[in-house]
Motif scaffolding. Structure first.
Motif, PDB file in Angstrom:
ATOM      1  N   THR A   1       0.856  -1.192   0.000  1.00 21.03           N
ATOM      2  CA  THR A   1       0.000   0.000   0.000  1.00 21.03           C
ATOM      3  C   THR A   1       0.887   1.234   0.000  1.00 21.03           C
ATOM      4  N   ILE A   2       0.624   2.125  -0.966  1.00 22.23           N
ATOM      5  CA  ILE A   2       1.431   3.354  -1.085  1.00 22.23           C
ATOM      6  C   ILE A   2       0.488   4.548  -1.047  1.00 22.23           C
ATOM      7  N   SER A   3       0.775   5.495  -0.185  1.00 18.49           N
ATOM      8  CA  SER A   3      -0.074   6.687  -0.050  1.00 18.49           C
ATOM      9  C   SER A   3       0.791   7.902   0.214  1.00 18.49           C
ATOM     10  N   SER A   4       0.149   9.058   0.138  1.00 14.02           N
ATOM     11  CA  SER A   4       0.865  10.323   0.337  1.00 14.02           C
ATOM     12  C   SER A   4       0.090  11.196   1.305  1.00 14.02           C
ATOM     13  N   ILE A   5       0.798  11.748   2.277  1.00 15.47           N
ATOM     14  CA  ILE A   5       0.217  12.714   3.211  1.00 15.47           C
ATOM     15  C   ILE A   5       1.148  13.912   3.256  1.00 15.47           C
ATOM     16  N   GLU A   6       0.653  15.019   2.726  1.00 12.67           N
ATOM     17  CA  GLU A   6       1.436  16.258   2.641  1.00 12.67           C
ATOM     18  C   GLU A   6       2.767  15.980   1.936  1.00 12.67           C
ATOM     19  N   ASP A   7       3.909  16.153   2.617  1.00 14.13           N
ATOM     20  CA  ASP A   7       5.220  16.018   1.967  1.00 14.13           C
ATOM     21  C   ASP A   7       5.871  14.664   2.220  1.00 14.13           C
ATOM     22  N   ASP A   8       5.072  13.663   2.597  1.00  8.85           N
ATOM     23  CA  ASP A   8       5.635  12.347   2.902  1.00  8.85           C
ATOM     24  C   ASP A   8       4.923  11.250   2.129  1.00  8.85           C
ATOM     25  N   ILE A   9       5.705  10.255   1.722  1.00 10.51           N
ATOM     26  CA  ILE A   9       5.183   9.035   1.110  1.00 10.51           C
ATOM     27  C   ILE A   9       5.195   7.939   2.176  1.00 10.51           C
ATOM     28  N   PHE A  10       4.080   7.220   2.312  1.00  5.89           N
ATOM     29  CA  PHE A  10       3.982   6.129   3.268  1.00  5.89           C
ATOM     30  C   PHE A  10       3.767   4.819   2.519  1.00  5.89           C
ATOM     31  N   ILE A  11       4.612   3.842   2.840  1.00  8.97           N
ATOM     32  CA  ILE A  11       4.563   2.542   2.174  1.00  8.97           C
ATOM     33  C   ILE A  11       4.406   1.461   3.236  1.00  8.97           C
ATOM     34  N   VAL A  12       3.434   0.569   3.048  1.00  6.69           N
ATOM     35  CA  VAL A  12       3.231  -0.561   3.952  1.00  6.69           C
ATOM     36  C   VAL A  12       3.278  -1.837   3.122  1.00  6.69           C
ATOM     37  N   LEU A  13       4.166  -2.746   3.493  1.00  6.16           N
ATOM     38  CA  LEU A  13       4.267  -4.048   2.836  1.00  6.16           C
ATOM     39  C   LEU A  13       3.881  -5.096   3.875  1.00  6.16           C
ATOM     40  N   LYS A  14       2.683  -5.661   3.738  1.00 10.13           N
ATOM     41  CA  LYS A  14       2.140  -6.574   4.749  1.00 10.13           C
ATOM     42  C   LYS A  14       1.847  -7.927   4.122  1.00 10.13           C
ATOM     43  N   ASP A  15       2.488  -8.987   4.677  1.00  9.91           N
ATOM     44  CA  ASP A  15       2.231 -10.326   4.157  1.00  9.91           C
ATOM     45  C   ASP A  15       1.402 -11.129   5.162  1.00  9.91           C
TER      46      ASP A  15
ATOM     47  N   TYR B   1      10.329   0.655  10.010  1.00  3.79           N
ATOM     48  CA  TYR B   1      10.223  -0.230  11.167  1.00  3.79           C
ATOM     49  C   TYR B   1       9.311  -1.394  10.812  1.00  3.79           C
ATOM     50  N   ALA B   2       9.276  -2.397  11.680  1.00  4.71           N
ATOM     51  CA  ALA B   2       8.519  -3.617  11.407  1.00  4.71           C
ATOM     52  C   ALA B   2       7.595  -3.940  12.558  1.00  4.71           C
ATOM     53  N   ARG B   3       6.460  -4.560  12.209  1.00  5.81           N
ATOM     54  CA  ARG B   3       5.547  -5.115  13.199  1.00  5.81           C
ATOM     55  C   ARG B   3       5.184  -6.515  12.758  1.00  5.81           C
ATOM     56  N   SER B   4       5.153  -7.419  13.737  1.00  5.77           N
ATOM     57  CA  SER B   4       4.882  -8.805  13.369  1.00  5.77           C
ATOM     58  C   SER B   4       4.136  -9.520  14.485  1.00  5.77           C
ATOM     59  N   PRO B   5       2.809  -9.355  14.551  1.00  3.13           N
ATOM     60  CA  PRO B   5       2.057 -10.179  15.512  1.00  3.13           C
ATOM     61  C   PRO B   5       2.261 -11.646  15.143  1.00  3.13           C
ATOM     62  N   GLN B   6       2.884 -12.410  16.035  1.00  2.48           N
ATOM     63  CA  GLN B   6       3.275 -13.773  15.687  1.00  2.48           C
ATOM     64  C   GLN B   6       2.067 -14.579  15.226  1.00  2.48           C
ATOM     65  N   GLY B   7       2.251 -15.239  14.069  1.00  2.00           N
ATOM     66  CA  GLY B   7       1.172 -16.012  13.484  1.00  2.00           C
ATOM     67  C   GLY B   7       0.273 -15.200  12.587  1.00  2.00           C
ATOM     68  N   ASN B   8       0.553 -13.894  12.470  1.00  2.00           N
ATOM     69  CA  ASN B   8      -0.322 -13.029  11.675  1.00  2.00           C
ATOM     70  C   ASN B   8       0.473 -12.163  10.706  1.00  2.00           C
ATOM     71  N   GLY B   9       1.564 -12.701  10.195  1.00  2.00           N
ATOM     72  CA  GLY B   9       2.296 -12.018   9.134  1.00  2.00           C
ATOM     73  C   GLY B   9       3.287 -10.986   9.615  1.00  2.00           C
ATOM     74  N   MET B  10       4.032 -10.460   8.639  1.00  2.00           N
ATOM     75  CA  MET B  10       5.043  -9.430   8.880  1.00  2.00           C
ATOM     76  C   MET B  10       4.635  -8.163   8.153  1.00  2.00           C
ATOM     77  N   GLY B  11       4.759  -7.021   8.822  1.00  2.00           N
ATOM     78  CA  GLY B  11       4.459  -5.732   8.212  1.00  2.00           C
ATOM     79  C   GLY B  11       5.674  -4.831   8.242  1.00  2.00           C
ATOM     80  N   ILE B  12       6.061  -4.282   7.101  1.00  2.00           N
ATOM     81  CA  ILE B  12       7.164  -3.318   7.015  1.00  2.00           C
ATOM     82  C   ILE B  12       6.558  -1.956   6.706  1.00  2.00           C
ATOM     83  N   TYR B  13       6.892  -0.957   7.514  1.00  2.00           N
ATOM     84  CA  TYR B  13       6.289   0.367   7.401  1.00  2.00           C
ATOM     85  C   TYR B  13       7.407   1.378   7.083  1.00  2.00           C
ATOM     86  N   ILE B  14       7.195   2.123   6.008  1.00  2.00           N
ATOM     87  CA  ILE B  14       8.235   3.052   5.522  1.00  2.00           C
ATOM     88  C   ILE B  14       7.629   4.446   5.341  1.00  2.00           C
TER      89      ILE B  14
END
Length: 292
Positions: free
Chosen positions: A214-228, A274-287
């Motif tokens: 997921t790629i989005s833009s808020i003001e002067d920043d790009i936010f990218i979330v890669l969630k498996d 940074y990363a978030r990974s609720p065990q058993g519920n995938g890995m999320g990378i947030y940029i």
């Protein structure tokens, strides 16, 4: 009985006797004179007795007052001693507290010195780490601050890894409310960033699933979330996944360089990852990446 009282009583008796005798031997005038003297004597005796009684009563009252004053004095002395003892105990307690605080301050000073030393070591490590990250940046022949469409770069990375993802049973989808999102960065380096993260999901999913970018833009920043939808990692391991050569409990062959290099690229452009990974519920990378 006082001397005055004795004299008055004797004279009263004498004049009384003379008055009785006067009825037999003296004239009326002499009897009256003697009787008056008797009256004066008995009156003087009565006055002396009254005065003596008052003096005794006054002395007794004075004695009582002296007793009360002595009792109050004793009480005040006892209260004073009690107060002094209480103040002494209070001063002792304060002195003990001061000594305790002094000991605590010494311990805090030791901890502070220890923390300063640790901070110095961490600063050295941070400098080394920063240099390591800079060394991990892939070379770039293009303009490092060119304006690129980050959605297009993400699609290119997906296309390059489609076959590998299909073999692993991984479906990759990209989602964005915008058709184009522009950012000042090297297309080659951003492509490597996406490739490294997608490749990490392909290797560590360990089951069929999906990876949504997921790629989005808020003001002067790009936010990218890669969630498996993989198995993920425990929290105590997730916080280390960007460290060089880190291998988690789900480790497989490889040197663990991919996510570390992705972090180096993001931070090179002033972003965060940074990363978030609720065990058993995938890995999320947030940029987060600044557009300029």
């Amino acid at each position: 009985m006082s001397r005055k009282q004795v004299v008055s009583l004797i004279l009263s008796c004498v004049f009384y006797a003379l008055t009785i005798a006067g009825f037999f031997f003296f004239s009326v005038t002499l009897i009256i004179l003697v009787f008056m003297c008797f009256s004066l004597s008995i009156t003087s005796f009565a006055y002396q007795c009254y005065q003596t009684h008052n003096d005794y009563t006054g002395a007794e009252h004075l004695q009582q007052e002296i007793g009360i004053l002595n009792a109050e004095k004793n009480k005040l002395e006892m209260d004073y001693e009690t107060l002094i003892k209480a103040k002494d105990k209070e001063l002792e307690a304060r002195q003990e507290r001061i000594e305790e605080i002094s000991g605590e301050l010494k311990e805090i000073q030791k901890e502070n010195n220890s923390l300063k030393e640790e901070a110095g070591e961490l600063a050295k490590k941070a400098q080394v780490s920063e240099n390591e990250y800079e060394s991990l940046l892939p070379p770039d022949d293009d303009d490092d601050r060119a304006t690129i469409d980050i959605i297009e770069v993400a699609k290119r990375a997906i296309a390059e890894l489609t076959d590998e993802a299909r073999k692993a049973g991984l479906r990759i989808n990209i989602s964005s409310a915008s058709e184009r999102l522009m950012v000042n960065a090297s297309a080659k380096r951003i492509l490597i960033m996406f490739r490294n993260i997608i490749d990490n999901s392909i290797k560590y999913m360990q089951r069929e699933g999906t990876l949504v970018i997921t790629i989005s833009s808020i003001e002067d920043d790009i936010f990218i979330v890669l969630k498996d939808t993989g198995k993920g990692l425990p929290e105590n391991e997730t916080k280390h996944i960007f460290e060089l050569n880190f291998q988690g409990s789900n480790r497989i062959s490889g040197n663990g360089l991919g996510l570390t290099q992705a972090k180096a690229i993001v931070e090179h452009y002033g972003g965060t990852i940074y990363a978030r990974s609720p065990q058993g519920n995938g890995m999320g990378i947030y940029i987060q990446l600044p557009t300029t």
